[in-house]
Design a protein around this motif. Structure first.
Motif, PDB file in Angstrom:
ATOM      1  N   ALA A 299       0.847  -1.198   0.000  1.00 14.60           N
ATOM      2  CA  ALA A 299       0.000   0.000   0.000  1.00 14.60           C
ATOM      3  C   ALA A 299       0.882   1.247   0.000  1.00 14.60           C
ATOM      4  CB  ALA A 299      -0.903  -0.005   1.223  1.00 14.60           C
ATOM      5  N   VAL A 300       0.619   2.144  -0.979  1.00 12.57           N
ATOM      6  CA  VAL A 300       1.404   3.379  -1.084  1.00 12.57           C
ATOM      7  C   VAL A 300       0.530   4.635  -1.069  1.00 12.57           C
ATOM      8  CG1 VAL A 300       3.352   2.302  -2.253  1.00 12.57           C
ATOM      9  CG2 VAL A 300       1.471   3.259  -3.621  1.00 12.57           C
ATOM     10  N   GLY A 301      -0.774   4.452  -1.156  1.00  9.78           N
ATOM     11  CA  GLY A 301      -1.670   5.608  -1.159  1.00  9.78           C
ATOM     12  C   GLY A 301      -3.115   5.168  -1.154  1.00  9.78           C
ATOM     13  N   ILE A 302      -3.990   6.163  -1.124  1.00  9.86           N
ATOM     14  CA  ILE A 302      -5.424   5.886  -1.170  1.00  9.86           C
ATOM     15  C   ILE A 302      -6.088   6.991  -1.983  1.00  9.86           C
ATOM     16  CG2 ILE A 302      -6.013   7.093   0.969  1.00  9.86           C
ATOM     17  CD1 ILE A 302      -7.913   4.638   1.556  1.00  9.86           C
ATOM     18  N   LEU A 303      -7.068   6.612  -2.765  1.00 12.66           N
ATOM     19  CA  LEU A 303      -7.842   7.562  -3.566  1.00 12.66           C
ATOM     20  C   LEU A 303      -9.303   7.381  -3.190  1.00 12.66           C
ATOM     21  CD1 LEU A 303      -7.852   9.613  -6.006  1.00 12.66           C
ATOM     22  CD2 LEU A 303      -8.493   7.628  -7.397  1.00 12.66           C
ATOM     23  N   THR A 304      -9.945   8.455  -2.769  1.00 15.23           N
ATOM     24  CA  THR A 304     -11.355   8.385  -2.390  1.00 15.23           C
ATOM     25  C   THR A 304     -12.218   9.107  -3.416  1.00 15.23           C
ATOM     26  OG1 THR A 304     -11.373  10.426  -1.093  1.00 15.23           O
ATOM     27  CG2 THR A 304     -10.697   8.396   0.052  1.00 15.23           C
ATOM     28  N   ASP A 305     -13.499   8.802  -3.371  1.00 14.55           N
ATOM     29  CA  ASP A 305     -14.438   9.500  -4.241  1.00 14.55           C
ATOM     30  C   ASP A 305     -14.422  11.000  -3.946  1.00 14.55           C
ATOM     31  OD1 ASP A 305     -15.642   9.090  -1.735  1.00 14.55           O
ATOM     32  OD2 ASP A 305     -17.399   8.066  -2.550  1.00 14.55           O
TER      33      ASP A 305
ATOM     34  N   ARG B  91     -11.575   5.621   6.064  1.00 13.46           N
ATOM     35  CA  ARG B  91     -11.186   4.357   5.430  1.00 13.46           C
ATOM     36  C   ARG B  91      -9.698   4.150   5.681  1.00 13.46           C
ATOM     37  NH1 ARG B  91     -14.137   7.519   1.391  1.00 13.46           N
ATOM     38  NH2 ARG B  91     -16.159   6.550   1.026  1.00 13.46           N
ATOM     39  N   ILE B  92      -9.341   2.952   6.133  1.00 15.01           N
ATOM     40  CA  ILE B  92      -7.951   2.688   6.483  1.00 15.01           C
ATOM     41  C   ILE B  92      -7.520   1.329   5.925  1.00 15.01           C
ATOM     42  CG2 ILE B  92      -6.342   2.307   8.393  1.00 15.01           C
ATOM     43  CD1 ILE B  92      -7.916   4.224  10.077  1.00 15.01           C
ATOM     44  N   PRO B  93      -6.449   1.312   5.149  1.00 13.94           N
ATOM     45  CA  PRO B  93      -5.912   0.020   4.710  1.00 13.94           C
ATOM     46  C   PRO B  93      -5.362  -0.764   5.903  1.00 13.94           C
ATOM     47  CG  PRO B  93      -5.057   1.819   3.357  1.00 13.94           C
ATOM     48  CD  PRO B  93      -5.751   2.436   4.530  1.00 13.94           C
ATOM     49  N   VAL B  94      -5.534  -2.068   5.847  1.00 13.16           N
ATOM     50  CA  VAL B  94      -4.983  -2.966   6.862  1.00 13.16           C
ATOM     51  C   VAL B  94      -3.764  -3.619   6.221  1.00 13.16           C
ATOM     52  CG1 VAL B  94      -5.437  -4.956   8.334  1.00 13.16           C
ATOM     53  CG2 VAL B  94      -7.288  -3.341   7.800  1.00 13.16           C
ATOM     54  N   VAL B  95      -2.616  -3.491   6.895  1.00 15.53           N
ATOM     55  CA  VAL B  95      -1.365  -3.958   6.303  1.00 15.53           C
ATOM     56  C   VAL B  95      -0.624  -4.891   7.251  1.00 15.53           C
ATOM     57  CG1 VAL B  95      -1.105  -1.902   4.849  1.00 15.53           C
ATOM     58  CG2 VAL B  95      -0.062  -1.944   7.129  1.00 15.53           C
ATOM     59  N   GLY B  96       0.258  -5.681   6.653  1.00 15.84           N
ATOM     60  CA  GLY B  96       1.120  -6.573   7.403  1.00 15.84           C
ATOM     61  C   GLY B  96       2.446  -5.893   7.725  1.00 15.84           C
ATOM     62  N   PRO B  97       3.400  -6.657   8.255  1.00 16.94           N
ATOM     63  CA  PRO B  97       4.676  -6.103   8.718  1.00 16.94           C
ATOM     64  C   PRO B  97       5.490  -5.383   7.637  1.00 16.94           C
ATOM     65  CG  PRO B  97       4.436  -8.385   9.449  1.00 16.94           C
ATOM     66  CD  PRO B  97       3.285  -8.093   8.532  1.00 16.94           C
ATOM     67  N   GLN B  98       5.404  -5.828   6.386  1.00 19.90           N
ATOM     68  CA  GLN B  98       6.128  -5.159   5.297  1.00 19.90           C
ATOM     69  C   GLN B  98       5.219  -4.218   4.509  1.00 19.90           C
ATOM     70  OE1 GLN B  98       7.297  -8.706   5.680  1.00 19.90           O
ATOM     71  NE2 GLN B  98       8.790  -7.551   6.877  1.00 19.90           N
ATOM     72  N   ARG B  99       4.158  -3.760   5.172  1.00 22.29           N
ATOM     73  CA  ARG B  99       3.183  -2.847   4.568  1.00 22.29           C
ATOM     74  C   ARG B  99       2.414  -3.501   3.407  1.00 22.29           C
ATOM     75  NH1 ARG B  99       2.831   2.713   5.949  1.00 22.29           N
ATOM     76  NH2 ARG B  99       1.817   3.971   4.393  1.00 22.29           N
ATOM     77  N   GLU B 100       2.404  -4.844   3.385  1.00 27.70           N
ATOM     78  CA  GLU B 100       1.645  -5.537   2.356  1.00 27.70           C
ATOM     79  C   GLU B 100       0.157  -5.410   2.668  1.00 27.70           C
ATOM     80  OE1 GLU B 100       2.712  -8.811   5.365  1.00 27.70           O
ATOM     81  OE2 GLU B 100       3.658  -7.028   4.533  1.00 27.70           O
ATOM     82  N   LEU B 101      -0.618  -5.198   1.628  1.00 32.80           N
ATOM     83  CA  LEU B 101      -2.056  -4.968   1.769  1.00 32.80           C
ATOM     84  C   LEU B 101      -2.769  -6.265   2.136  1.00 32.80           C
ATOM     85  CD1 LEU B 101      -4.423  -2.984   1.474  1.00 32.80           C
ATOM     86  CD2 LEU B 101      -4.536  -3.654  -0.943  1.00 32.80           C
ATOM     87  N   LEU B 102      -3.512  -6.215   3.237  1.00 38.33           N
ATOM     88  CA  LEU B 102      -4.278  -7.373   3.701  1.00 38.33           C
ATOM     89  C   LEU B 102      -5.781  -7.144   3.626  1.00 38.33           C
ATOM     90  CD1 LEU B 102      -2.189  -8.170   6.910  1.00 38.33           C
ATOM     91  CD2 LEU B 102      -1.972  -9.221   4.641  1.00 38.33           C
ATOM     92  N   GLY B 103      -6.200  -5.879   3.683  1.00 41.08           N
ATOM     93  CA  GLY B 103      -7.619  -5.557   3.674  1.00 41.08           C
ATOM     94  C   GLY B 103      -7.816  -4.063   3.799  1.00 41.08           C
ATOM     95  N   VAL B 104      -9.068  -3.686   3.987  1.00 39.46           N
ATOM     96  CA  VAL B 104      -9.408  -2.291   4.241  1.00 39.46           C
ATOM     97  C   VAL B 104     -10.547  -2.283   5.253  1.00 39.46           C
ATOM     98  CG1 VAL B 104     -11.090  -2.045   2.344  1.00 39.46           C
ATOM     99  CG2 VAL B 104      -9.861  -0.040   3.163  1.00 39.46           C
ATOM    100  N   VAL B 105     -10.506  -1.336   6.172  1.00 40.28           N
ATOM    101  CA  VAL B 105     -11.549  -1.222   7.183  1.00 40.28           C
ATOM    102  C   VAL B 105     -12.117   0.186   7.096  1.00 40.28           C
ATOM    103  CG1 VAL B 105      -9.951  -0.613   9.053  1.00 40.28           C
ATOM    104  CG2 VAL B 105     -12.152  -1.667   9.600  1.00 40.28           C
ATOM    105  N   THR B 106     -13.441   0.290   7.194  1.00 42.95           N
ATOM    106  CA  THR B 106     -14.106   1.571   7.008  1.00 42.95           C
ATOM    107  C   THR B 106     -14.914   1.949   8.245  1.00 42.95           C
ATOM    108  OG1 THR B 106     -16.151   0.621   6.111  1.00 42.95           O
ATOM    109  CG2 THR B 106     -14.351   1.071   4.536  1.00 42.95           C
ATOM    110  N   LEU B 107     -15.293   3.200   8.278  1.00 45.66           N
ATOM    111  CA  LEU B 107     -16.168   3.675   9.345  1.00 45.66           C
ATOM    112  C   LEU B 107     -17.457   2.856   9.361  1.00 45.66           C
ATOM    113  CD1 LEU B 107     -16.731   5.763  11.559  1.00 45.66           C
ATOM    114  CD2 LEU B 107     -17.647   7.264   9.804  1.00 45.66           C
ATOM    115  N   ASP B 108     -17.976   2.508   8.197  1.00 43.68           N
ATOM    116  CA  ASP B 108     -19.188   1.679   8.120  1.00 43.68           C
ATOM    117  C   ASP B 108     -18.982   0.329   8.812  1.00 43.68           C
ATOM    118  OD1 ASP B 108     -20.271   3.730   6.659  1.00 43.68           O
ATOM    119  OD2 ASP B 108     -20.475   2.596   4.797  1.00 43.68           O
TER     120      ASP B 108
END
Length: 153
Positions: free
Chosen positions: A51-57, A107-124
């Motif tokens: 994960a290097v960034g996030i783009l929202t609506d 909205r927050i990406p969920v990452v592992g130890p090497q910043r690898e993308l595992l999921g995303v968690v939202t306010l919802d």
């Protein structure tokens, strides 16, 4: 007490992603087609999606649509947020809510130890869990009232 709900248990594992060079119109189509409000921007590193960034609506609307810029002249890296706020799988729901409030993100990406993308968690996601827990509390109050009625008679 016992249960400690973690972000890993409530996050969405199927994440809609984009790359830095994805066109903004392509990004908007991905959001629409996948019914999501954000794309996690990734790079491939050693076989992992990092994960290097996030783009929202909202990013699209405030940076391109509202100022009436030509969406076809931009790509994801021109608009995405790079000051990425991430969570770990073992973070608690309370940790998540504190981070969202402190950082002003939904909205927050969920990452592992090497910043690898595992999921995303939202306010919802957080609200769904909290609503379920509130329903349990309401049920407790109702059970208590019923128990009192049954004992008084």
């Amino acid at each position: 007490m016992g249960e400690r709900l973690t972000i890993g248990e409530i996050c969405t594992r199927s994440v809609t992603i984009a790359f830095r060079r994805t066109s903004l119109s392509g990004a908007a189509r991905l959001m629409r087609d996948n019914h999501v409000g954000c794309l996690v921007v990734v790079e491939h590193n050693d076989g992992r999606q990092t994960a290097v960034g996030i783009l929202t609506d909202r990013d699209l609307v405030t940076a391109v649509v509202a100022p009436e810029l030509d969406i076809n002249r931009f790509c994801v890296e021109d608009v995405m947020s790079t000051d990425l706020v991430c969570a770990r799988e073992d973070d608690s729901l309370i940790d998540l809510m504190r981070t969202m409030r402190r950082e002003g993100v939904r909205r927050i990406p969920v990452v592992g130890p090497q910043r690898e993308l595992l999921g995303v968690v939202t306010l919802d996601d957080a609200l769904d869990v909290l609503a379920e827990e509130l329903c349990l509390l309401v049920g407790t109050v109702q059970s208590g009232k019923q128990r009192e009625r049954n004992t008084i008679r």
